[in-house]
Each structure stands twice: as structure tokens, then as C-alpha cells.
Design an enzyme around this catalytic site. Structure first.
Site, short mmCIF file in Angstrom:
data_model
loop_
_atom_site.label_atom_id
_atom_site.label_comp_id
_atom_site.label_asym_id
_atom_site.label_seq_id
_atom_site.Cartn_x
_atom_site.Cartn_y
_atom_site.Cartn_z
CE LYS A 89 64.98 0.18 -37.49
NZ LYS A 89 64.88 -0.19 -35.48
CE LYS A 107 72.03 -10.52 -44.18
NZ LYS A 107 72.76 -9.48 -43.68
CE LYS A 138 64.03 -10.77 -35.66
NZ LYS A 138 65.12 -9.62 -35.99
#
Ligand code: TRP
Length: 335
Positions: free
Chosen positions: A117, A199, A202
Site C-alpha cells: 500500500k 480475480k 471492482k
């Protein structure tokens, strides 16, 4: 003497960071409603975790409520599960601070999610992003759960939680139950409709079917789904050579309960042109009651408020027992 068998406790946090999709539903949420028979289940919307990345306030508020409504619509019964919002239970922040002081800089530096991140958000590597696992440890340890269902990506955080709990217990005695991570057997592993090697996510919305999406949009995505590049045009389960077809078959199997063999027979002699809209229809019919129920709940704000207030009350009662013990052990003056 009568024996009272206590149900084991399970707890999990969900980041309200985006709309739920078919992969979330078939891979996980669908199986959660049955858990309540066996376990005392707690689920919370981890809003405090989401602000480690900058959020738009109105969106965060809306998504937190929408996500609650969607989970209920997927079958998480608020009468049988404790559903709440993390920031409504102040004990999370309080124990989070304490556990920050029992979590080592070196340990936090090794968290792969932090490394990922911070690489992606180089302009906002804040302290919260770094110490997030200590808050997650607090989320868990407050409730003394036996099991913590998480995805693979959270396994390292669960292990850190165990280490921190053991460290604390070795100084102060048995304060925390040492929880087991529980990586549930996934239902279907749903891949993107237009990139079957990834996968469903969104972040690739054209290959992703959202629970709240309109039927005509769902059908369009299925009609455009990637099948395979060979010319066979035959519905056959061969994940290696025909990953797109295999993905559609596994979705169809998950929503209809049919086996791959049955699906092959059903579509024998018909090409992908017949198969794809059939999968679309089956998915639309599976999601229809969820979407309708979630929309209905979202119009009933008073009901949702009742759910999250009741959930926070029950959660705070449990959390406070642990927090009081911790404060006493570490030497805070009782108020
Ligand atoms: N970190 C988890 C995630 O990103 C969410 C989470 C926060 C969580 N606190 C938790 C999961 C406690 C399980 C238990 O998905």
C-alpha cells in the site's frame, strides 16, 4: 449438573471501501448466513481502517450504510449475528492505542500489505497505514473470539495479532484468548468476465458484476464475456485451455447447483452464443432478491439504525469487559 455448551465465537471486519460484487458473494458472503447456527458471530464495518487511505466523507458514510444493507440482504440476519460499525464502539480506538505500545516497529515493517500500500500511495504514507495491524489486533482481541475468518491477504495480520496477544499475556497473565485465523474454503473463485486470468475485482468494472447492478447491465457484461480464442465453440470444462469458459461454467454451477457434467450436457451442440446469456439470466435471478431486499432496507433508515445501534450496544458490552481488564493490568487508575 446440566452442561451449558457455549458456541464458539467468530469475528470479522469488512472494509466499506466499495460495492460488493458477484465474486464477494459466491466466494464468501453466501456461506456466512449458515455460520450463525454454529458460532456466535460478530461482523463490523471497518470504517476506521478505511481512512488510512483518503476518503470522500459523504461516500464513506453512504457506503457504510449500503454495505450493511447488502450484507443483511445476502442473508446475515441481525437477530442471529451482531452487526455493527467499528467507530461506534470506542473501545477499538482505546485498545488500539494500547496495543500500539506492544507491537514492534520491526514487526509492522514486515507487513506485506503495508509495503504494497505504501508503494501504491507514495504521497500518503501516514502513521495509520503503518500501525493499522495494531488496530486490527485490537478489533479482534476485544471480543475474545475463537476464530477470525479472513482472506489470504489478512493472514499475516492475524499472525501478528496472535504474537501481540501472546506477548501481552506473557507479561500480564491470561488476558486475551489467542484466536485462530480461519481461511474458509472458498466457494467459487470468480474471475473477471473480460480478463479470466485475474480475480473479479471492482477495479475492472467491465468484467465485474455488482450485486446492485441493473439486470440489463449484468446481461451485457455476460454477453461480452471472454470465452476462448480457439474455434471449438463448445462448452467444455478445461480451465487451462479455456479459462473464460471454465469461469462462466463455475459461475453457472455456483448459482444453479449443477455439476460441470450436467452443464456440458445441457449445452451440448450449442455454442457460446447460447451459453453466455443463459449464465447471465441465472446470475440475474440469483441477485434479484438480494438487490430488491437491499434497496428496500436502504429506504428504511430507521430499521438500519436500529440494527447498527443494537449491534454496537452488544459489541460494546463485550469489548468493555476486555478493555477494563487490560487497563487494570497495565496500571491505569480506575475511574
Ligand atoms: N483488515 C481487514 C481487511 O482489509 C479488515 C479488518 C479490520 C478485519 N479489522 C479486522 C478483518 C478484524 C478481520 C478481523 O480486509
Amino acid at each position: 449438573m446440566e452442561e451449558i455448551v457455549q458456541k464458539k465465537r467468530m469475528l470479522s471486519g469488512i472494509q466499506p471501501s466499495g460495492d460488493l460484487h458477484l465474486g464477494n458473494y459466491l466466494g464468501a458472503i453466501k456461506n456466512w448466513s449458515g455460520r450463525a447456527e454454529q458460532f456466535d458471530c460478530f461482523y463490523f464495518m471497518a470504517d476506521m481502517h478505511t481512512i488510512t487511505v483518503r476518503q470522500t466523507p459523504a461516500d464513506l458514510r453512504r457506503r457504510t450504510l449500503e454495505q450493511l444493507a447488502q450484507y443483511i440482504a445476502c442473508g446475515l440476519d441481525p437477530e442471529k449475528n451482531t452487526l455493527f460499525v467499528q467507530s461506534h464502539v470506542h473501545q477499538h480506538a482505546e485498545l488500539g492505542w494500547v496495543l500500539n505500545c506492544y507491537t514492534m516497529f520491526g514487526e509492522l515493517s514486515r507487513m506485506t500489505q503495508f509495503k504494497d500500500k505504501s508503494a501504491k500511495n507514495a504521497e500518503n504514507i501516514n502513521g495509520g497505514l503503518f500501525t493499522y495491524p495494531a488496530l486490527m489486533a485490537a478489533d479482534i482481541l476485544l471480543y475474545q473470539p475463537d476464530l477470525v475468518p479472513v482472506g489470504h491477504d489478512q493472514k499475516q495480520h492475524c499472525e501478528l495479532t496472535r504474537d501481540v496477544a501472546q506477548r501481552f499475556n506473557s507479561i500480564y497473565g491470561d488476558v486475551f484468548k489467542i484466536p485462530e485465523p480461519y481461511i474458509p474454503e472458498t466457494g467459487a473463485r470468480v474471475m473477471s468476465l473480460n480478463a479470466p486470468e485475474s480475480k473479479m475485482s471492482k477495479s475492472m468494472p467491465e468484467g465485474c458484476v455488482f450485486l446492485m447492478e441493473r439486470p440489463e447491465d449484468i446481461q451485457r457484461k455476460f454477453k461480452r464475456a471472454i470465452t476462448d480464442s480457439d474455434t471449438e465453440n463448445c462448452v467444455r470444462f478445461d480451465p487451462e485451455n479455456k479459462p473464460g469458459v471454465a469461469n462462466l461454467m463455475s459461475i453457472y454451477a455456483a448459482v444453479t447447483g449443477k455439476t460441470y457434467e450436467e452443464i456440458e450436457t445441457e449445452f451440448a451442440g450449442q455454442g457460446y452464443g447460447a451459453f453466455k446469456p443463459k449464465v447471465g439470466e441465472a446470475v440475474i435471478e440469483t441477485l434479484r432478491p438480494i438487490r430488491e431486499e437491499a434497496s428496500r432496507l436502504l429506504k428504511d433508515k430507521a430499521y438500519l439504525e436500529g440494527v447498527y445501534r443494537g449491534g454496537a450496544e452488544r459489541a460494546a458490552y463485550e469489548a468493555e469487559k476486555t478493555l477494563r481488564k487490560v487497563y487494570k493490568k497495565i496500571g491505569f487508575l480506575a475511574r
